[in-house]
Scaffold this motif. Structure first.
Motif, mmCIF file in Angstrom:
data_model
loop_
_atom_site.group_PDB
_atom_site.id
_atom_site.type_symbol
_atom_site.label_atom_id
_atom_site.label_comp_id
_atom_site.label_asym_id
_atom_site.label_seq_id
_atom_site.Cartn_x
_atom_site.Cartn_y
_atom_site.Cartn_z
ATOM 1 N N PRO A 1 -19.915 58.036 29.747
ATOM 2 C CA PRO A 1 -18.936 57.149 30.383
ATOM 3 C C PRO A 1 -19.676 56.085 31.196
ATOM 4 O O PRO A 1 -19.852 56.227 32.399
ATOM 5 N N PHE B 1 -19.373 62.809 34.670
ATOM 6 C CA PHE B 1 -18.153 62.024 34.886
ATOM 7 C C PHE B 1 -18.500 60.546 34.992
ATOM 8 O O PHE B 1 -17.724 59.690 34.583
ATOM 9 N N ARG C 1 -22.791 66.498 30.598
ATOM 10 C CA ARG C 1 -21.414 66.044 30.442
ATOM 11 C C ARG C 1 -20.894 65.347 31.702
ATOM 12 O O ARG C 1 -19.894 65.741 32.297
ATOM 13 N N THR D 1 -8.699 60.481 35.380
ATOM 14 C CA THR D 1 -9.160 60.348 33.994
ATOM 15 C C THR D 1 -9.762 58.967 33.771
ATOM 16 O O THR D 1 -9.067 57.956 33.879
ATOM 17 N N ARG E 1 -26.649 63.160 29.035
ATOM 18 C CA ARG E 1 -25.525 63.714 28.268
ATOM 19 C C ARG E 1 -25.548 65.225 28.209
ATOM 20 O O ARG E 1 -24.539 65.856 27.917
ATOM 21 N N VAL F 1 -13.401 60.912 30.230
ATOM 22 C CA VAL F 1 -13.833 62.048 31.051
ATOM 23 C C VAL F 1 -12.823 62.268 32.177
ATOM 24 O O VAL F 1 -12.028 61.370 32.500
ATOM 25 N N ARG F 2 -12.887 63.459 32.779
ATOM 26 C CA ARG F 2 -11.944 63.739 33.865
ATOM 27 C C ARG F 2 -12.604 64.581 34.958
ATOM 28 O O ARG F 2 -13.346 65.520 34.675
ATOM 29 N N ASN G 1 -15.711 67.343 34.215
ATOM 30 C CA ASN G 1 -16.911 66.516 34.360
ATOM 31 C C ASN G 1 -17.204 66.328 35.849
ATOM 32 O O ASN G 1 -16.361 65.794 36.571
#
Lengths: 453, 306
Positions: free
Chosen positions: A358, A321, A319, A150, A316, A145-146, A282
């Protein structure tokens, strides 16, 4: 549906998939408290044997809280990727476990299948897996994710700097943050739990952190973990905010106790996409933890592991980070000792990763749980080896506001060196440039807070 | 010769000796490392300045990536203090000796207390009878002192806060019930106690979850018209009632004001209008209490600032 099996001539029967999931769970004090755990070690195995024979399609038909009764169930069901689901729907839970463990089942394959899995599927297979099973699959999952940097690339281990202060003294928060950065911590986020949950204090803390990060060009993101409604108001005050935070529960009722709903989270996400100050894509941050639904009597007779998976099913949608389980924070009535906390940390990491998140972990204990410092340090290494995206970091692991023991500024570089891990590429380059590290080893300015004076 | 044996022989030949370990290096001179922490004169300037703003352990240096020995010992001492506070139990007779009617929850052991919050929320039958027999009926405010998660806090900080709060309530013309002290108590135990005596407001003062190196903090929870079945949304609370947080005198005034407001407004918890509570909500800057050095061997004094 026949939910029964015999062991040494004794037949064990289960009334529902929900009951079966509870009885199949490894021992947790919170499941005992809820009255949903196995009544004997043999019954636990019987439940697992029955569970191993159910197909993923059958699990989808039997969520632990019905579609009509719970907006979280509806969000998961309505968002499910049908094509991905069809790829594995025919597998039994036992076969699914074996497929996950095959070396030919790679990270990209897991990422393709994840959107077709419901939380109940992740929880079910988790109950059939040992700690090393959980680590083996967890390490394979690739979730990258970013925001400004990252997170989640192979060979990386990130950390949140958690510079909490009992009275939100901004100078005290910044002093703690500087020291964390000097140990190479904080590449996941600089995240403060505020003592005072007001828009003004949220904005004041974010503004002060933002100034230091900008001045020293630190490639990370910031967040103040106040309630989502407070953060929305803080944004209206015009403050910087790289990530927006919220605690999640595993049922509609649990989220009501947290003062949130799917509608409110949708609104928060939309606002952040428009007004958040990180580059994204994210921009959300969630925390979870086994036992939270039971603590607000919102568990609907389900076990705490399955409810935890349902938090990830909701997370989820946004989305995020960062997502982390605050695994030992809730207390011994839900996770009694080092064995239970260790197990839960590895379970949560596995389930979250499998569902495409993540996953980080706040490996921690409260002082009334039966976990030793040595056990906690072991868990940090296990999580690092399992590919955990990030851990927390505090001065000596001591949260002087929330009163519990977590990961320290010294633990992060220690675990990284043991496992050959580095921070995010952006932060790694910054540490090298500032002399905090040299070739990944402690550099001339390592531990010197004046590096970000 | 098998293929495997050939491979092993070739490997040994390449290593050049039968001993797989590399040759020893020359013995170095090993200087004693400098003292690192809990010696104020050696603290880096930045950490000294930061110490005025936080009790976080900053500026402690490092050996490799780990802690200096001094830091490890301080940490272990602070951990032991916290664990002792959790493990402490109210001794038999403590409540009576300090002028309290002794009560107990349905919990039978310390481990059960940690694992069964439901049992800590209800009175044992004998205690219920004692309360019915001996406690004054229909007070405005029923105060309950309790161990909670730190009997140490209950014993060290409890009596002073109790006295200050009873006086503050009396000062507002509120009738305070019989002093009671409960063992193995959770917050919601105040509901049954308050209900039995018919109190308008119940306030429980109990030991809170200890932090590292501390175990002296109390929390207070207030509820209007206490009865079994009230939830957290029905309660107001204050935490960190100790020298580093809110001291007893200040806490007592605020708690008494909250109790009076509950009686006046006829509600508590989310329904209570805090803007109509006549006590200061905000407090001014308070410098953090200096973290005490706990370990002193030989000549070095213990208890001094780091």
């Amino acid at each position: 549906m026949d939910l029964s099996c015999a062991i040494r001539g004794v037949r064990y029967r289960f009334d529902s998939v929900k009951e079966l999931l509870g009885r199949a769970n490894p021992p947790k004090s919170g499941d005992d408290l809820a009255g949903v755990s196995a009544r004997s070690a043999v019954e636990r195995v019987a439940a697992r044997a029955v569970l191993a024979g159910l197909t993923l399609a059958e699990l989808r038909q039997h969520p632990v809280i019905p579609y009509e009764a719970d907006e979280l169930t509806r969000a998961v069901e309505d968002d499910l990727d049908e094509e991905a689901f069809r790829a594995v729907a025919h597998l039994t839970v036992g076969q699914f476990r074996e497929w996950l463990l095959e070396t030919t089942t790679t990270g990209p394959l897991l990422r393709a299948v994840g959107p077709g899995l419901t939380p109940e599927m992740a929880a079910a297979v988790c109950k059939l897996m040992s700690n090393l099973d959980l680590m083996t699959v967890g390490a394979k999952c690739e979730v990258v994710v970013r925001a400004n940097s990252t997170l989640g690339l192979p060979g990386r281990l990130s950390s949140r700097v958690q510079p909490n202060h009992p009275t939100d003294d901004v100078e005290g928060i910044l002093a703690s943050m500087r020291e964390g950065l000097a140990y190479g911590c904080g590449d996941a986020v600089i995240g403060v739990n505020p003592a005072t949950d007001t828009p003004a204090s949220t904005a004041a803390i974010l503004t002060a952190i933002d100034e230091v990060l900008r001045r020293h060009q630190v490639p990370t993101q910031h967040c103040v973990l106040s309630h989502v409604t407070v953060q929305l108001k803080a944004l209206e005050l015009g403050c910087p905010m790289d990530l927006m935070f919220q605690s999640l529960g595993g049922s509609e009722a649990a989220n009501r106790a947290f003062g949130v709903s799917v509608g409110l989270l949708d609104e928060a996400w939309a606002t952040m996409k428009e007004r958040g100050t990180s580059r994204g894509p994210n921009v959300m941050y969630f925390e979870t933890g086994q036992g939270s639904a039971l603590s607000s009597a919102a568990h609907h007779g389900a076990d705490q592991l399955t409810l935890e998976a349902r938090c990830y099913g909701l997370a989820r949608r946004y989305r995020p980070f960062l997502v982390n389980t605050v695994v030992g924070f809730i207390g011994p009535e839900y996770l009694e000792d080092g064995a239970q906390i260790t197990r839960a940390g590895l379970e949560d990491h596995f389930m979250g990763k499998l569902l495409g998140l993540p996953m980080g972990c706040d490996a921690c204990f409260t002082y009334h749980a039966a976990m030793s410092q040595d056990e906690l340090e072991s868990l940090k290494v296990l999580l690092g080896a399992a590919g955990c995206a990030y851990l927390m970091s505090l001065p000596v692991g001591d949260d002087i506001m929330l009163n519990y023991q977590s990961t320290s500024y010294h633990d992060i570089p220690s675990v990284r060196r043991l496992l050959g891990k580095r921070p995010t590429p952006e932060f790694d380059a910054w540490c090298e440039a500032r002399g905090i590290t040299r070739g990944g080893e402690p550099g001339p300015r390592f531990g010197d807070a004046a590096v970000v004076a | 010769m098998s293929v495997t044996r050939d491979l092993v022989a070739a490997l040994r030949a390449r290593l050049g000796a039968s001993d797989p370990a590399p040759p020893r290096v020359a013995l170095p001179t090993v200087p004693a490392p400098p003292a690192r922490v809990y010696a104020p004169r050696r603290e880096p300037l930045r950490a000294g300045a930061a110490a005025r703003h936080t009790t976080a352990l900053l500026g402690i240096g490092h050996v490799g990536t780990r802690y200096a020995t001094d830091v490890v010992l301080q940490f272990q001492a602070e951990l032991a203090v916290a664990h002792e506070a959790v493990a402490a139990e109210l001794p038999d007779g403590w409540a009576e000796e300090h002028g309290f009617l002794p009560l107990a929850s349905r919990v039978a052991s310390h481990r059960e207390f940690l694992l069964r919050p439901d049992l800590g929320r209800r009175l044992a039958p004998a205690s219920l009878q004692r309360l019915r027999d001996q406690a004054a009926r229909d007070p405005d405010v029923q105060l309950v002192l309790a161990d909670g998660l730190s009997a140490t806090a209950c014993m060290t900080s409890g009596p002073a806060l109790y006295e200050a709060l009873a006086a503050a309530c009396a000062g507002r013309g509120l009738r305070v019930g019989t002093p009671v002290c409960a063992r193995f108590a959770r917050v919601w135990l105040e509901d049954e106690i308050g209900q039995e005596v018919g109190a308008r407001v119940a306030i429980i003062l109990l030991g809170e979850r200890p932090g590292l190196g501390t175990g002296d903090g109390l929390s207070a929870y207030l509820v209007h018209r206490p009865q079994v079945g009230k939830t957290d949304g029905d309660r107001n609370m204050m935490s960190n009632l100790h020298a580093r947080g809110t001291p007893p005198a200040e806490a007592a005034l605020r708690l008494a004001a909250l109790a009076a407001a509950m009686i006046e407004q006829g509600t508590s918890g989310v329904g209570l209008d805090l803007d109509r509570v006549d006590a200061p909500v905000e407090r001014g800057y308070r410098a953090p209490q200096v973290r005490q050095r706990l370990v002193a061997c030989g000549g070095a004094p213990a208890g001094g600032p780091r």
